[in-house]
Design a protein around this motif. Structure first.
Motif, mmCIF file in Angstrom:
data_model
loop_
_atom_site.group_PDB
_atom_site.id
_atom_site.type_symbol
_atom_site.label_atom_id
_atom_site.label_comp_id
_atom_site.label_asym_id
_atom_site.label_seq_id
_atom_site.Cartn_x
_atom_site.Cartn_y
_atom_site.Cartn_z
ATOM 1 N N PRO A 91 3.634 -0.449 16.680
ATOM 2 C CA PRO A 91 3.456 -1.715 17.400
ATOM 3 C C PRO A 91 2.786 -2.814 16.588
ATOM 4 O O PRO A 91 2.932 -4.001 16.914
ATOM 5 N N VAL A 92 2.054 -2.466 15.524
ATOM 6 C CA VAL A 92 1.372 -3.471 14.697
ATOM 7 C C VAL A 92 2.084 -3.662 13.360
ATOM 8 O O VAL A 92 2.371 -4.778 12.941
ATOM 9 N N ILE A 93 2.383 -2.570 12.687
ATOM 10 C CA ILE A 93 2.956 -2.619 11.341
ATOM 11 C C ILE A 93 4.442 -2.936 11.362
ATOM 12 O O ILE A 93 4.976 -3.580 10.477
ATOM 13 N N GLY A 94 5.134 -2.483 12.399
ATOM 14 C CA GLY A 94 6.578 -2.621 12.432
ATOM 15 C C GLY A 94 7.248 -1.315 12.046
ATOM 16 O O GLY A 94 6.643 -0.243 12.103
ATOM 17 N N ARG A 95 8.514 -1.392 11.629
ATOM 18 C CA ARG A 95 9.285 -0.184 11.350
ATOM 19 C C ARG A 95 8.785 0.514 10.093
ATOM 20 O O ARG A 95 8.590 -0.105 9.055
ATOM 21 N N ILE A 96 8.606 1.833 10.193
ATOM 22 C CA ILE A 96 8.155 2.675 9.084
ATOM 23 C C ILE A 96 9.215 3.738 8.839
ATOM 24 O O ILE A 96 9.604 4.467 9.752
ATOM 25 N N GLY A 97 9.697 3.812 7.607
ATOM 26 C CA GLY A 97 10.723 4.784 7.244
ATOM 27 C C GLY A 97 10.161 6.167 7.022
ATOM 28 O O GLY A 97 8.945 6.387 6.982
ATOM 29 N N ALA A 98 11.073 7.123 6.819
ATOM 30 C CA ALA A 98 10.676 8.530 6.745
ATOM 31 C C ALA A 98 9.735 8.815 5.579
ATOM 32 O O ALA A 98 8.761 9.567 5.720
ATOM 33 N N GLY A 99 10.016 8.215 4.406
ATOM 34 C CA GLY A 99 9.180 8.501 3.239
ATOM 35 C C GLY A 99 7.733 8.128 3.469
ATOM 36 O O GLY A 99 6.808 8.922 3.214
ATOM 37 N N THR A 100 7.505 6.933 3.981
ATOM 38 C CA THR A 100 6.139 6.478 4.235
ATOM 39 C C THR A 100 5.536 7.212 5.425
ATOM 40 O O THR A 100 4.331 7.476 5.464
ATOM 41 N N LEU A 101 6.355 7.559 6.385
ATOM 42 C CA LEU A 101 5.895 8.325 7.534
ATOM 43 C C LEU A 101 5.252 9.639 7.085
ATOM 44 O O LEU A 101 4.171 10.027 7.554
ATOM 45 N N PHE A 102 5.890 10.299 6.124
ATOM 46 C CA PHE A 102 5.344 11.564 5.641
ATOM 47 C C PHE A 102 4.118 11.350 4.751
ATOM 48 O O PHE A 102 3.255 12.227 4.656
ATOM 49 N N GLN A 103 4.032 10.199 4.080
ATOM 50 C CA GLN A 103 2.808 9.902 3.330
ATOM 51 C C GLN A 103 1.611 9.795 4.270
ATOM 52 O O GLN A 103 0.528 10.300 3.970
ATOM 53 N N ILE A 104 1.803 9.140 5.408
ATOM 54 C CA ILE A 104 0.730 9.038 6.393
ATOM 55 C C ILE A 104 0.363 10.428 6.905
ATOM 56 O O ILE A 104 -0.810 10.781 7.023
ATOM 57 N N GLU B 85 0.837 -1.206 0.000
ATOM 58 C CA GLU B 85 0.000 0.000 0.000
ATOM 59 C C GLU B 85 0.870 1.253 0.000
ATOM 60 O O GLU B 85 0.621 2.211 -0.754
ATOM 61 N N ALA B 86 1.890 1.253 0.845
ATOM 62 C CA ALA B 86 2.759 2.427 0.939
ATOM 63 C C ALA B 86 3.556 2.633 -0.343
ATOM 64 O O ALA B 86 3.737 3.775 -0.803
ATOM 65 N N LEU B 87 4.047 1.544 -0.945
ATOM 66 C CA LEU B 87 4.787 1.671 -2.203
ATOM 67 C C LEU B 87 3.875 2.165 -3.316
ATOM 68 O O LEU B 87 4.286 3.003 -4.144
ATOM 69 N N ALA B 88 2.646 1.689 -3.362
ATOM 70 C CA ALA B 88 1.699 2.155 -4.375
ATOM 71 C C ALA B 88 1.485 3.652 -4.253
ATOM 72 O O ALA B 88 1.428 4.381 -5.260
ATOM 73 N N ASP B 89 1.372 4.155 -3.030
ATOM 74 C CA ASP B 89 1.211 5.598 -2.822
ATOM 75 C C ASP B 89 2.435 6.361 -3.317
ATOM 76 O O ASP B 89 2.312 7.426 -3.933
ATOM 77 N N ALA C 196 2.356 19.896 -17.648
ATOM 78 C CA ALA C 196 1.756 19.134 -16.562
ATOM 79 C C ALA C 196 2.647 17.961 -16.162
ATOM 80 O O ALA C 196 3.297 17.343 -16.995
ATOM 81 N N SER C 197 2.677 17.678 -14.867
ATOM 82 C CA SER C 197 3.421 16.525 -14.383
ATOM 83 C C SER C 197 2.691 15.239 -14.755
ATOM 84 O O SER C 197 1.502 15.249 -15.083
ATOM 85 N N LEU C 198 3.423 14.127 -14.726
ATOM 86 C CA LEU C 198 2.876 12.826 -15.114
ATOM 87 C C LEU C 198 2.473 12.037 -13.872
ATOM 88 O O LEU C 198 3.067 12.181 -12.814
ATOM 89 N N ARG C 199 1.473 11.189 -14.031
ATOM 90 C CA ARG C 199 1.072 10.283 -12.967
ATOM 91 C C ARG C 199 0.870 8.888 -13.555
ATOM 92 O O ARG C 199 0.272 8.756 -14.627
ATOM 93 N N LEU C 200 1.367 7.898 -12.849
ATOM 94 C CA LEU C 200 1.172 6.510 -13.253
ATOM 95 C C LEU C 200 0.470 5.791 -12.111
ATOM 96 O O LEU C 200 0.795 5.996 -10.945
ATOM 97 N N TRP C 201 -0.489 4.931 -12.457
ATOM 98 C CA TRP C 201 -1.295 4.263 -11.443
ATOM 99 C C TRP C 201 -0.888 2.797 -11.353
ATOM 100 O O TRP C 201 -1.036 2.043 -12.315
ATOM 101 N N PRO C 202 -0.347 2.368 -10.225
ATOM 102 C CA PRO C 202 0.162 0.993 -10.093
ATOM 103 C C PRO C 202 -0.881 0.015 -9.564
ATOM 104 O O PRO C 202 -1.780 0.377 -8.800
ATOM 105 N N ARG C 203 -0.748 -1.226 -9.980
ATOM 106 C CA ARG C 203 -1.412 -2.354 -9.333
ATOM 107 C C ARG C 203 -0.329 -3.300 -8.834
ATOM 108 O O ARG C 203 0.672 -3.504 -9.525
ATOM 109 N N LEU C 204 -0.542 -3.873 -7.658
ATOM 110 C CA LEU C 204 0.480 -4.720 -7.067
ATOM 111 C C LEU C 204 -0.087 -6.091 -6.734
ATOM 112 O O LEU C 204 -1.114 -6.200 -6.050
ATOM 113 N N ALA C 205 0.567 -7.128 -7.259
ATOM 114 C CA ALA C 205 0.231 -8.517 -6.957
ATOM 115 C C ALA C 205 1.232 -9.031 -5.931
ATOM 116 O O ALA C 205 2.447 -8.865 -6.100
#
Length: 457
Positions: A252-265, A137-141, A154-163
């Motif tokens: 406590p549930v997810i485990g370690r979260i790095g700075a990049g994903t921390l700022f996404q939240i 989920e975090a990588l998709a964001d 205009a900037s570009l956007r790509l929409w990912p799907r992850l299996a």
């Protein structure tokens, strides 16, 4: 009893083995566009991990995800193949940076480009289904964030799907790719989920976005965001010259979260500026104990620069804490500059009046818009770790490296090299005229107490 002791010994051996793994694999064959492993190398690495795993009673722990980009063909048609190729390179860098930040430091991992807009990320580590789902989920964001258009506009956007899948003892490299491809095809046909598992079951994310956002605010209030420091060294004599402050959150549930994903939240909760200020304050308080001469590098966000009074507020906070402004470097990334270059320039000019140094971070990871260097008061560029890939054995990569350094010299810019992992890379950076470096060759990110202990010793 002997059987129990044998299992215990095997478990300890396994832990030691996992702890000794390198973070990212060295690829024998690479995708020519992105520099990631190619499909043949991906197959070989999975097979090698399975062959070399020494524990018959414990399957080699592997987690895999296939990232499929939507709209890449549309980008090629609308903006040209150059823009499409550039977007793929940017996505490859985002995947690498994400894996480097979010996967456990004791685990081995590799990223590969399979074909077109299809990528693969595989990690050799113990990982719950909930955490692997959350990482997806975090990588998709991160992948869905805007990408600068090298042609302007205009900037570009790509929409990912992850299996996603957990590799079992019955899987081989072919079945891993087949199972992931089957899930990816199913998601394209249904056009619903952006993340699914090869079993057809979706793991519980462990925490909803709303819960994570609430958790983050509580973590800030309780000072649970850990500040780590990545030491930086002068290339001329290998002495320590400072450190970059990094944020980590052990949820406590997810485990370690790095700075990049921390700022996404934080961005979803509209608390980016709050989080950024909290990190800066805690880092400045820790750095106040450092000896004179060591510099502190801090990352600043678009939310910081959007505030008209940011320069005054930041300078006031540093003076209140008692850390000299002239020993601070503020780092900005390309995404900060996409929205309003004129506003950013005004804020940076104000910061410069206080004697603060400005660095352009992750240079070389994106489109390298050289206009930024022309119009912004930049003192230093931090070469992204990807810029070192291939420079030791590829003349074209070395030529690009030297061209960037020549430009820096012409513009009177200092150059710091990130991701230095061996002495040969360090020697090359020194011989080519770079000023300083950081990387695992000398030190990994460490706690404030560990950093101070090294400084004092």
């Amino acid at each position: 009893m002997p059987e129990k002791l044998a299992k215990l010994g095997e478990g300890r051996d396994k832990e030691r083995c996992m702890a000794s793994l390198s973070q990212e694999m060295i690829y024998e064959t690479r995708d020519t566009l992105t520099g990631l492993a190619d499909q043949a190398q991906a197959r070989e690495t999975i097979a090698q991990w399975q062959r070399d795993w020494p524990y018959k009673s414990i399957a080699c722990p592997m987690q895999a995800m296939m990232i499929t980009l939507g709209r890449i063909d549309t980008v090629n048609v609308a903006f040209g193949e150059t823009a499409g190729d550039g977007a793929l390179v940017e996505i490859a860098q985002r995947i690498k940076h994400f894996a480097g930040d979010e996967l456990e430091s004791s685990s081995a991992w590799f990223a590969a480009r399979l074909s077109g807009g299809n990528f693969l990320l595989v990690a050799r580590q113990e990982c719950s289904r909930e955490r692997w789902q959350w990482l997806a989920e975090a990588l998709a964001d991160a992948i869905a964030m805007p990408i600068a258009n090298p042609e302007g506009g205009a900037s570009l956007r790509l929409w990912p799907r992850l299996a996603l899948m957990r590799v079992t003892e019955n899987d081989d490299p072919d079945s891993v790719l087949d199972r992931l491809s089957e899930v990816a095809a199913r998601m394209r046909e249904s056009n619903r989920r952006r993340i699914d598992w090869s079993t057809g079951q979706v793991a519980r994310a462990g925490r909803s976005n709303q819960q994570l956002e609430a958790d983050l605010l509580e973590a800030i209030d309780r000072n649970e965001i850990e500040i780590l420091f990545q030491p930086q060294y002068a290339l001329a004599d290998d002495r320590m010259v400072g450190a970059e402050a990094l944020a980590r959150w052990d949820h406590p549930v997810i485990g370690r979260i790095g700075a990049g994903t921390l700022f996404q939240i934080a961005e979803r909760a509209d608390h980016v500026a709050h989080l950024s200020r909290h990190i800066a304050r805690r880092a400045l308080e820790k750095a106040r104990e450092w000896p004179d001469g060591l510099r502190l590098s801090l990352n600043i966000t678009p939310a910081d620069l959007a505030a008209d009074n940011f320069a005054l507020d930041f300078a006031g906070m540093a003076e209140e804490i008692g850390f000299p402004l002239e020993r601070i470097t503020l780092e900005i990334i390309e995404q900060v500059l996409l929205a309003d270059l004129d506003r950013v320039s005004r804020v940076l000019d104000q910061l410069k009046l206080f004697g603060i140094r400005i660095a352009l971070d992750d240079f070389g990871a994106g489109f390298c818009n050289f206009r930024y260097l022309k119009v912004l008061p930049i003192d230093c560029i931090k070469l992204d770790r990807s810029m070192l890939d291939g420079v030791l054995d590829d003349e074209r990569d070395l030529a690009v490296f030297r061209a960037i350094l020549a430009m820096a010299v012409a513009l009177d810019l200092k150059v710091l090299v990130e991701g230095v992992e061996n002495e040969a890379q360090r020697d090359l950076a020194r011989n080519e005229g770079c000023e300083s470096y950081q990387g695992f060759l000398r030190a990994q990110p460490m706690s404030a107490d560990e950093f101070l202990e090294i400084v004092e010793s």
